[in-house]
Write a protein that holds these residues in place. Structure first.
Motif, PDB file in Angstrom:
ATOM      1  N   UNK A 196       0.925  -1.290   0.093  1.00 24.48           N
ATOM      2  CA  UNK A 196      -0.038   0.049   0.241  1.00 24.48           C
ATOM      3  C   UNK A 196       0.806   1.293   0.005  1.00 24.48           C
ATOM      4  N   UNK A 197       1.671   1.316   0.592  1.00 25.99           N
ATOM      5  CA  UNK A 197       2.520   2.771   0.469  1.00 25.99           C
ATOM      6  C   UNK A 197       3.109   3.025  -0.857  1.00 25.99           C
ATOM      7  N   UNK A 198       3.221   1.751  -1.788  1.00 21.48           N
ATOM      8  CA  UNK A 198       3.919   2.164  -3.144  1.00 21.48           C
ATOM      9  C   UNK A 198       2.968   2.732  -4.092  1.00 21.48           C
ATOM     10  N   UNK A 199       1.558   2.638  -4.038  1.00 25.12           N
ATOM     11  CA  UNK A 199       0.820   3.046  -5.077  1.00 25.12           C
ATOM     12  C   UNK A 199       0.999   4.436  -5.141  1.00 25.12           C
ATOM     13  N   UNK A 200       0.776   5.384  -3.920  1.00 21.66           N
ATOM     14  CA  UNK A 200       0.821   6.568  -3.836  1.00 21.66           C
ATOM     15  C   UNK A 200       2.129   7.141  -4.273  1.00 21.66           C
ATOM     16  N   UNK A 201       3.224   6.592  -3.652  1.00 24.94           N
ATOM     17  CA  UNK A 201       4.634   6.950  -3.993  1.00 24.94           C
ATOM     18  C   UNK A 201       4.639   6.899  -5.632  1.00 24.94           C
ATOM     19  N   UNK A 202       4.270   5.933  -6.297  1.00 31.22           N
ATOM     20  CA  UNK A 202       4.501   5.791  -7.852  1.00 31.22           C
ATOM     21  C   UNK A 202       3.743   6.911  -8.421  1.00 31.22           C
ATOM     22  N   UNK A 203       2.381   6.985  -7.803  1.00 29.04           N
ATOM     23  CA  UNK A 203       1.481   7.792  -8.652  1.00 29.04           C
ATOM     24  C   UNK A 203       1.888   9.301  -8.488  1.00 29.04           C
ATOM     25  N   UNK A 204       2.812   9.573  -7.601  1.00 27.91           N
ATOM     26  CA  UNK A 204       3.227  11.022  -7.564  1.00 27.91           C
ATOM     27  C   UNK A 204       4.243  11.307  -8.450  1.00 27.91           C
ATOM     28  N   UNK A 205       4.720  10.003  -9.076  1.00 25.10           N
ATOM     29  CA  UNK A 205       5.711  10.566 -10.102  1.00 25.10           C
ATOM     30  C   UNK A 205       5.142  10.437 -11.496  1.00 25.10           C
ATOM     31  N   UNK A 206       4.058  10.588 -11.599  1.00 20.44           N
ATOM     32  CA  UNK A 206       3.394  10.348 -12.851  1.00 20.44           C
ATOM     33  C   UNK A 206       3.650  11.713 -13.857  1.00 20.44           C
ATOM     34  N   UNK A 207       3.703  11.299 -15.091  1.00 18.36           N
ATOM     35  CA  UNK A 207       3.624  12.214 -16.077  1.00 18.36           C
ATOM     36  C   UNK A 207       2.348  12.015 -16.925  1.00 18.36           C
ATOM     37  N   UNK A 208       1.896  13.084 -17.679  1.00 19.68           N
ATOM     38  CA  UNK A 208       0.678  12.951 -18.501  1.00 19.68           C
ATOM     39  C   UNK A 208       0.891  11.993 -19.549  1.00 19.68           C
ATOM     40  N   UNK A 209       0.119  11.189 -19.665  1.00 22.25           N
ATOM     41  CA  UNK A 209       0.473   9.854 -20.572  1.00 22.25           C
ATOM     42  C   UNK A 209      -0.786   9.494 -21.315  1.00 22.25           C
ATOM     43  N   UNK A 210      -1.144   9.740 -22.575  1.00 22.06           N
ATOM     44  CA  UNK A 210      -2.271   9.620 -23.140  1.00 22.06           C
ATOM     45  C   UNK A 210      -2.676   8.222 -23.409  1.00 22.06           C
ATOM     46  N   UNK A 211      -1.557   7.634 -23.337  1.00 20.97           N
ATOM     47  CA  UNK A 211      -1.832   6.113 -23.777  1.00 20.97           C
ATOM     48  C   UNK A 211      -2.188   5.453 -22.466  1.00 20.97           C
ATOM     49  N   UNK A 212      -2.240   5.922 -21.451  1.00 19.71           N
ATOM     50  CA  UNK A 212      -2.574   5.223 -20.142  1.00 19.71           C
ATOM     51  C   UNK A 212      -3.907   5.816 -19.595  1.00 19.71           C
ATOM     52  N   UNK A 213      -5.018   5.407 -20.223  1.00 17.42           N
ATOM     53  CA  UNK A 213      -6.393   6.121 -19.568  1.00 17.42           C
ATOM     54  C   UNK A 213      -7.299   4.743 -19.286  1.00 17.42           C
ATOM     55  N   UNK A 214      -7.996   4.890 -17.899  1.00 24.03           N
ATOM     56  CA  UNK A 214      -8.942   3.935 -17.726  1.00 24.03           C
ATOM     57  C   UNK A 214     -10.164   4.602 -17.524  1.00 24.03           C
ATOM     58  N   UNK A 215     -11.063   3.912 -18.150  1.00 24.11           N
ATOM     59  CA  UNK A 215     -12.573   4.326 -17.865  1.00 24.11           C
ATOM     60  C   UNK A 215     -13.041   4.199 -16.302  1.00 24.11           C
ATOM     61  N   UNK A 216     -13.902   5.289 -16.270  1.00 16.80           N
ATOM     62  CA  UNK A 216     -14.119   5.332 -14.907  1.00 16.80           C
ATOM     63  C   UNK A 216     -15.560   4.608 -15.026  1.00 16.80           C
ATOM     64  N   UNK A 217     -15.804   3.240 -13.993  1.00 15.64           N
ATOM     65  CA  UNK A 217     -17.045   2.653 -14.019  1.00 15.64           C
ATOM     66  C   UNK A 217     -17.948   2.983 -13.250  1.00 15.64           C
ATOM     67  N   UNK A 218     -19.098   3.860 -13.540  1.00 14.83           N
ATOM     68  CA  UNK A 218     -20.124   4.101 -12.900  1.00 14.83           C
ATOM     69  C   UNK A 218     -21.510   3.457 -12.833  1.00 14.83           C
ATOM     70  N   UNK A 219     -21.501   2.334 -13.634  1.00 17.13           N
ATOM     71  CA  UNK A 219     -22.569   1.547 -14.081  1.00 17.13           C
ATOM     72  C   UNK A 219     -23.809   2.560 -14.903  1.00 17.13           C
ATOM     73  N   UNK A 220     -24.657   3.176 -14.093  1.00 18.44           N
ATOM     74  CA  UNK A 220     -25.557   4.100 -14.703  1.00 18.44           C
ATOM     75  C   UNK A 220     -25.553   5.197 -13.760  1.00 18.44           C
ATOM     76  N   UNK A 221     -26.215   6.351 -14.248  1.00 15.12           N
ATOM     77  CA  UNK A 221     -26.110   7.622 -13.527  1.00 15.12           C
ATOM     78  C   UNK A 221     -26.963   7.448 -12.077  1.00 15.12           C
ATOM     79  N   UNK A 222     -28.127   6.615 -12.233  1.00 13.14           N
ATOM     80  CA  UNK A 222     -29.046   6.128 -11.198  1.00 13.14           C
ATOM     81  C   UNK A 222     -28.378   5.412 -10.314  1.00 13.14           C
ATOM     82  N   UNK A 223     -27.364   4.624 -10.386  1.00 19.63           N
ATOM     83  CA  UNK A 223     -27.011   3.446  -9.569  1.00 19.63           C
ATOM     84  C   UNK A 223     -25.932   4.028  -8.685  1.00 19.63           C
ATOM     85  N   UNK A 224     -26.130   3.697  -7.390  1.00 22.38           N
ATOM     86  CA  UNK A 224     -25.381   4.117  -6.437  1.00 22.38           C
ATOM     87  C   UNK A 224     -24.530   2.750  -6.028  1.00 22.38           C
ATOM     88  N   UNK A 225     -24.584   1.654  -6.854  1.00 25.53           N
ATOM     89  CA  UNK A 225     -23.778   0.467  -6.556  1.00 25.53           C
ATOM     90  C   UNK A 225     -22.264   0.688  -7.003  1.00 25.53           C
TER      91      UNK A 225
END
Ligand code: KG4
Ligand code: ZN
Length: 358
Positions: A196-225
């Motif tokens: 767990x300490x590593x993800x934040x550490x690595x994330x802080x060294x991020x540089x904008x990279x258009x080849x690495x994008x992940x879809x945010x999974x919301x299901x639907x607008x009405x769903x809170x699941x």
């Protein structure tokens, strides 16, 4: 009022003595044996090893908080469900014995209710505003609860006031929990447990990279699941793609030799995608329930980015939801997380609070 609380639902043998002075729940003593190093070589918690270690350690952990204090406590609380059955049974056996021997009432506590009430530790109970929506995000559960408090029963003379809360589970994950998703993605990046300490550490060294994008999974607008299994698949397929196009080599032990740059970009984008979904759903759910308090609890609430995003996005979103100054005067929602990170992960103290006021 004083209680002894025991929590052995997963890989921590944790015992606490907590007291309540009518206003604040204070942790007088807490001691935990963490099994992290025992499970490290297997890459994750092995249930059979976890339960054997709990039975090996429970007596010495109880000695740490001082056996002599047990006759002075008013009740004994213990986690009885849900989680690893072989681990839970050890805490339950110890608590049942102590309760019978010292003639103290025994209170059975739901582990997830424990996470919800971890928010009350070291805070004034009178400062809480209800209704409260709580996101509980851990390795095995990812739910949104509604906590309401209709009555405050003040009992006579020396007895402490007793709050009556109603806890209702409203929404949950349809597949993986956020913590489980973090754990599995960490394994895909070939990180060893505990990662767990590593993800934040690595994330802080991020540089904008258009080849690495992940879809945010919301299901639907009405769903809170929630649904997080697709997040894992996104990381998996991205790595496969890079393996081909960048000709990423496998080492002798079959580990992928992922370039550091790519690791940082994946860590950042993955963390953003999970945090954004967790916070946005919590805020929408709270608006739906007219919540006065928006809170996060459970192991994932240790995540700094989640804590920061809740404050930033929450304030911004609720301002735009109540744009008129007169409305914002009457709606000042609170954003809460456990006071200390040790109260976010599994701990004995939260079990006591839940035992007393649930
Ligand atoms: O509440 P907890 O200690 O145990 C369960 O009830 O599951 O939560 C453990 C989970 C693990 O899945 C771990 O991945 C997650 O909490 N966790 C984190 C962080 N620290 C622990 N997830 C994201 N960021 C963190 N800093
Ligand atoms: Zn937990």
């Amino acid at each position: 009022m004083k209680t002894l609380a025991i929590e052995t639902s997963c890989d921590d043998t944790s015992v606490a003595i907590v007291s309540f002075d009518g206003e604040i729940f204070r942790t007088d003593k807490m001691f935990a044996y963490s099994q992290v190093s025992d499970h490290q070589k297997y890459g994750w918690v092995v249930p059979e090893i976890a339960s054997r270690l709990h039975s090996d350690k429970i007596i010495s952990v109880l000695h740490h908080i001082n056996f002599d204090e047990i006759p002075e406590v008013d009740t004994i609380s213990v986690t009885t469900h849900p989680w690893l059955p072989g681990s839970l049974v050890v805490g339950k056996a110890a608590a049942t014995f102590l309760s019978a021997y010292f003639d103290k009432p025994l209170i059975h506590v739901n582990h997830i209710h424990g996470h919800i009430f971890s928010l009350f530790l070291e805070r004034k109970i009178s400062d809480f505003r209800f209704p409260m929506v709580v996101l509980t995000a851990s390795g095995g559960h990812n739910d949104i609860y509604l906590v309401t408090s209709d009555e405050l029963l003040v009992t006579s003379k020396k007895e402490s006031p007793i709050w009556k809360f109603k806890i209702t589970k409203l929404w949950q994950t349809l597949d993986d929990a956020a913590g489980e998703c973090f754990d599995k993605v960490a394994r895909m990046l070939w990180w060893s447990y505990p990662w767990w300490p590593r993800i934040a550490d690595k994330a802080s060294k991020w540089k904008s990279n258009p080849a690495v994008t992940f879809k945010r999974i919301f299901l639907s607008k009405e769903s809170f699941d929630f649904s997080f299994s697709g997040m894992k698949s996104q990381v998996f397929f991205l790595l496969k793609e890079f393996e081909k196009s960048w000709k990423i080599k496998r080492l002798k032990d079959w580990k992928l030799k992922i370039p550091e740059r790519l690791i940082c970009d994946i860590a950042y984008e993955f963390q953003e995608a999970v945090v954004e979904v967790l916070v946005k759903k919590l805020i929408r759910a709270g608006i739906h329930c007219n919540a006065q308090t928006f809170a996060i609890a459970g192991g994932v609430s240790c995540n700094e980015r989640l804590r920061e995003y809740l404050n930033e996005y929450g304030k911004k979103e609720l301002k735009s939801y109540h744009p008129t100054s007169s409305a914002s005067l009457i709606w000042h929602p609170h954003f809460l997380k456990p006071v200390k990170k040790v109260y976010s992960t599994d701990n004995g103290a939260m079990i006591w609070v839940a035992g007393m006021i649930q």
